[in-house]
Enzyme design. Sequence first.
Site, mmCIF file in Angstrom:
data_model
loop_
_atom_site.group_PDB
_atom_site.id
_atom_site.type_symbol
_atom_site.label_atom_id
_atom_site.label_comp_id
_atom_site.label_asym_id
_atom_site.label_seq_id
_atom_site.Cartn_x
_atom_site.Cartn_y
_atom_site.Cartn_z
ATOM 1 N N TYR A 1 -12.226 0.627 8.901
ATOM 2 C CA TYR A 1 -13.315 1.090 8.081
ATOM 3 C C TYR A 1 -13.668 0.126 6.872
ATOM 4 O O TYR A 1 -14.431 0.424 6.024
ATOM 5 C CB TYR A 1 -13.329 2.402 7.671
ATOM 6 C CG TYR A 1 -11.930 3.008 6.809
ATOM 7 C CD1 TYR A 1 -11.906 2.595 5.689
ATOM 8 C CD2 TYR A 1 -11.065 3.712 7.576
ATOM 9 C CE1 TYR A 1 -10.544 3.026 4.711
ATOM 10 C CE2 TYR A 1 -9.915 4.044 6.766
ATOM 11 C CZ TYR A 1 -9.760 3.686 5.651
ATOM 12 O OH TYR A 1 -8.559 4.125 4.989
ATOM 13 N N LYS A 2 -12.723 -0.938 6.711
ATOM 14 C CA LYS A 2 -12.978 -1.911 5.606
ATOM 15 C C LYS A 2 -13.871 -2.948 6.167
ATOM 16 O O LYS A 2 -15.064 -2.848 6.534
ATOM 17 C CB LYS A 2 -11.612 -2.322 5.269
ATOM 18 C CG LYS A 2 -10.874 -1.097 4.353
ATOM 19 C CD LYS A 2 -9.735 -1.215 4.201
ATOM 20 C CE LYS A 2 -9.105 -0.046 3.556
ATOM 21 N NZ LYS A 2 -7.496 0.039 3.379
ATOM 22 N N ARG B 1 -11.834 -4.739 -8.653
ATOM 23 C CA ARG B 1 -11.327 -5.557 -7.470
ATOM 24 C C ARG B 1 -12.900 -5.778 -6.541
ATOM 25 O O ARG B 1 -13.667 -5.121 -6.823
ATOM 26 C CB ARG B 1 -10.666 -4.766 -6.342
ATOM 27 C CG ARG B 1 -9.266 -4.617 -6.446
ATOM 28 C CD ARG B 1 -8.641 -4.005 -5.480
ATOM 29 N NE ARG B 1 -9.382 -3.065 -4.605
ATOM 30 C CZ ARG B 1 -9.106 -2.378 -3.380
ATOM 31 N NH1 ARG B 1 -7.878 -2.801 -2.714
ATOM 32 N NH2 ARG B 1 -9.696 -1.293 -2.988
ATOM 33 N N ASP C 1 0.943 -4.926 8.135
ATOM 34 C CA ASP C 1 -0.165 -3.978 8.000
ATOM 35 C C ASP C 1 -1.353 -4.847 7.508
ATOM 36 O O ASP C 1 -1.568 -5.609 6.532
ATOM 37 C CB ASP C 1 -0.271 -2.917 6.683
ATOM 38 C CG ASP C 1 -1.080 -2.027 6.468
ATOM 39 O OD1 ASP C 1 -2.446 -2.133 7.071
ATOM 40 O OD2 ASP C 1 -0.885 -0.950 5.999
ATOM 41 N N PHE D 1 0.861 -1.218 -0.026
ATOM 42 C CA PHE D 1 0.165 -0.110 0.038
ATOM 43 C C PHE D 1 0.717 1.311 -0.095
ATOM 44 O O PHE D 1 1.846 1.434 0.754
ATOM 45 C CB PHE D 1 -0.858 0.063 1.408
ATOM 46 C CG PHE D 1 -1.985 0.818 1.353
ATOM 47 C CD1 PHE D 1 -3.142 0.654 0.249
ATOM 48 C CD2 PHE D 1 -2.124 1.993 1.995
ATOM 49 C CE1 PHE D 1 -4.080 1.739 0.205
ATOM 50 C CE2 PHE D 1 -3.093 2.937 2.004
ATOM 51 C CZ PHE D 1 -4.034 2.856 1.042
HETATM 52 C C1 PLP Z 1 -6.723 1.084 3.592
HETATM 53 C C2 PLP Z 1 -5.407 0.938 3.939
HETATM 54 C C3 PLP Z 1 -4.833 1.664 4.844
HETATM 55 C C4 PLP Z 1 -5.428 2.818 5.373
HETATM 56 O O1 PLP Z 1 -4.709 4.122 5.832
HETATM 57 P P1 PLP Z 1 -5.328 5.197 6.546
HETATM 58 O O2 PLP Z 1 -4.265 5.954 7.090
HETATM 59 O O3 PLP Z 1 -5.847 4.681 7.797
HETATM 60 O O4 PLP Z 1 -6.201 6.007 5.662
HETATM 61 C C5 PLP Z 1 -3.590 1.464 4.922
HETATM 62 N N1 PLP Z 1 -2.729 0.321 4.579
HETATM 63 C C6 PLP Z 1 -3.507 -0.469 3.887
HETATM 64 C C7 PLP Z 1 -2.768 -1.412 3.245
HETATM 65 C C8 PLP Z 1 -4.763 -0.301 3.572
HETATM 66 O O5 PLP Z 1 -5.453 -1.073 2.500
#
Ligand code: PLP
Length: 424
Positions: free
Chosen positions: A230-231, A384, A205, A126
Amino acid sequence: MTTYLKQAADLDQNDQLKRFKQAFYHGDEPLIYLDGNSLGMLPMATLQKIQHTIEEQWGKRLIRSWNESWIGLQKRLAAKIANIVGARQDEIFIGDSTSVNFYKLAFAALNQQQGKHQIISDTLNFPSDLYIIQGLIANTFQNHQLTLLESKDGMTIGLEQIEARLNHDTALLSFSHVLFRSAFKYPMLEVNRLAAEFDASVIWDLSHAAGAVPLSLNSDEAHMAVGCTYKYLNGGPGAPAFLYVSKAMQEKIQSPVWGWFGHAQPFSFDLAYHALPGIEGFAAGTPPILSLAALEGGLDVLLEAGPDRLYQKASQMTRFLQQMVEEELSKYGFSMASPADHNQRGSHIVLHHSEGFRITKALIEPDGKAPVIIPDFRPPSFIRIGMAPLYNSFMDLYLLIERLIQIVEHEEYNLFDHERATIT
Ligand SMILES: *Cc1c(COP(=O)(O)O)cnc(C)c1O
């Protein structure tokens, strides 16, 4: 396709979790939502929780609510997250964003690994995590280098690739447990053991893993992790993220952000900083009470459904989708861009099609009577499909396949342009 239609109906019939669909808010628009890995749906319980927190606590009790209700909220939620990720309550902090928590842990890990200079991650990670590492190198750890492992098949990273680059100069490995791009799932225990041989730190992560695949941070010998709520955890837009530091690691590292909520006695207003021991030292500022209240609604519904049943259904869903893609969609130019082995992936499937972007638009804004289907798009041409076992049905997946065939057969995507909205 008729056998799949029957199969979807049978699978739904036997789905032990089907009643949970009604635990979520549904508007008037008939909608098939396959983007729960970007923003989970709104649990009905959250509506009441927010209303109660706003009116009864903030509205009527005002500042008294801190002592009456709010001060213990983070710990209560930490216990629930701990349950989901296989950790102890006193190893979980909830608050701030995933990115900020990743900064805290990456800084702390590098600070603790004095004299070592290599950081390893991969090109499928990410980007926010990679940006934070770049910032740490530019601003603070200027003699460090970031090594990015390249995927050979565009989906997976092999253990042997990590092994080849790991050495006694490796300070930190940073990986997403489930990759947002391809859904590939790293074998966590094996990676942790490999890193431990060189005394290198690992930060996981868990954003695309929590609520989607079984996690047991303690028994998988993980020491540091962050994750988003939030996912698949349905905590609401921008919900507070979580941070995990094992008891053993808590003895060795300290948060770089010294705020008053990480102070041993925040209300003594001391001029000098004295950190709270343990995980609470990773707090910085005032906890976001309204967002925490919303998050609790999401965690409760997940725990009620039972994480094991959830993962079982998630895996069944990705296998059902895979079978339909391989047998029905390949002749229309679609291919799987996720690992074929379900043990090697999370709860989303990535499809590739050269017209992926305009096909996504046609799914979201159908012409005529077709249902609105919301997947998620990742450039240049990946669709996706996020499967959230709490509220998605097998019929949702069947209808998706039916629509994809229709869109390509009738070249419906030609009705759309290539222009992209800000958030897709
Ligand atoms: C969605 C996601 C994030 C989100 O990061 P925020 O700082 O909370 O917006 C981070 N890492 C991964 C792998 C994600 O999928």
